[in-house]
Design an enzyme around this catalytic site. Structure first.
Site, short mmCIF file in Angstrom:
data_model
loop_
_atom_site.label_atom_id
_atom_site.label_comp_id
_atom_site.label_asym_id
_atom_site.label_seq_id
_atom_site.Cartn_x
_atom_site.Cartn_y
_atom_site.Cartn_z
N ASP A 1 11.61 13.59 -12.14
CA ASP A 1 12.02 14.90 -11.14
C ASP A 1 11.50 15.23 -10.04
OD1 ASP A 1 12.34 17.43 -12.78
OD2 ASP A 1 10.95 16.26 -12.99
N HIS B 1 4.79 5.13 -18.31
CA HIS B 1 4.38 5.64 -16.97
C HIS B 1 3.11 7.01 -16.36
CE1 HIS B 1 5.01 9.84 -14.40
NE2 HIS B 1 6.73 9.19 -14.55
N TYR C 1 8.13 16.88 -8.36
CA TYR C 1 7.44 18.28 -8.43
C TYR C 1 7.75 19.78 -9.00
CZ TYR C 1 3.71 14.51 -7.79
OH TYR C 1 3.27 12.84 -7.75
N PHE D 1 6.40 11.16 -6.14
CA PHE D 1 4.71 10.85 -6.86
C PHE D 1 4.18 11.25 -5.53
CE2 PHE D 1 6.26 7.32 -9.97
CZ PHE D 1 6.92 7.73 -10.46
#
Length: 210
Positions: free
Chosen positions: A60, A177, A62, A72
């Site tokens: 989700d 991740h 930041y 990102f």
């Protein structure tokens, strides 16, 4: 007309989407929500459907204010969040590119759809909007992308990898991740950027300038 417009024209008629956006609109009125309202669907604005080469799924946005509507990505004057720092570390290791600018708009404009699996979040509350209906929206996006047979899907981490059964065709690049909690367990050394460009080269498509 861009095909994303057709997609959204269809979505807005669906009850789940009307409920989702009603809750999202209300949340923006009473709480601090990220990204800025006008940037919720920014990923689709920057990467037209016909130009999608790569889809990178984030989780989700930041939740501390850096969200820009692209997974990102942060604005160029922001300090790099930990996951993005690790992505850039792998980029340098993989292709020798030393990148410091966290604004990934240039990736988006080259056909990299930077898509979070929830498009909004309440300030300082990770995953706070995961249950509003965004998962249905993402399923519908994937169904729409299934019209294409040539997309490279980058699945970093278990949450992104859960989407794999919905994807009917394309290429897959998977690893853990890039978060500091998991990057050392297989993200570093996974060489996703050279793998993407190798696939594009084999298809005689323009490489991504990372």
């Amino acid at each position: 007309m861009d095909d994303w417009q057709l997609f959204f024209e269809n979505e807005v008629t669906k009850p789940y989407y009307q409920r989702l956006m009603s809750q999202v609109n209300q949340a923006y009125q009473v709480s601090t929500i990220y990204p800025a309202y006008q940037n919720i669907f920014r990923a689709f604005e920057l990467t037209p459907f016909a130009e999608v080469k790569v889809v990178i799924f984030g989780q989700d946005p930041y939740h501390n204010g850096q969200a820009t509507g692209l997974a990102f990505s942060v604005s160029s004057d922001e300090k790099l969040p930990a996951s993005l720092r690790n992505i850039f570390q792998e980029l340098e290791s993989d292709l020798g590119i030393k990148r410091t600018n966290g604004d990934l708009t240039d990736w988006a404009k080259q056909g990299v759809l930077l898509l979070n699996t929830a498009l909004t979040v309440e300030a300082h509350q990770a995953n706070s909007h995961q249950n509003l209906g965004w998962s249905t929206f993402i399923q519908d996006v994937i169904s729409y992308l299934n019209q294409r047979h040539d997309i490279i899907y980058v699945l970093w981490g278990k949450q992104a990898q859960k989407l794999k059964p919905m994807i009917k065709n394309g290429y897959f690049i998977e690893s853990v991740h890039p978060s500091p909690l998991s990057a050392y367990r297989g993200f570093f050394g996974s060489a996703p950027f050279s793998k993407i460009n190798q696939i594009l080269a084999e298809k005689n498509e323009q490489l991504i300038k990372w």
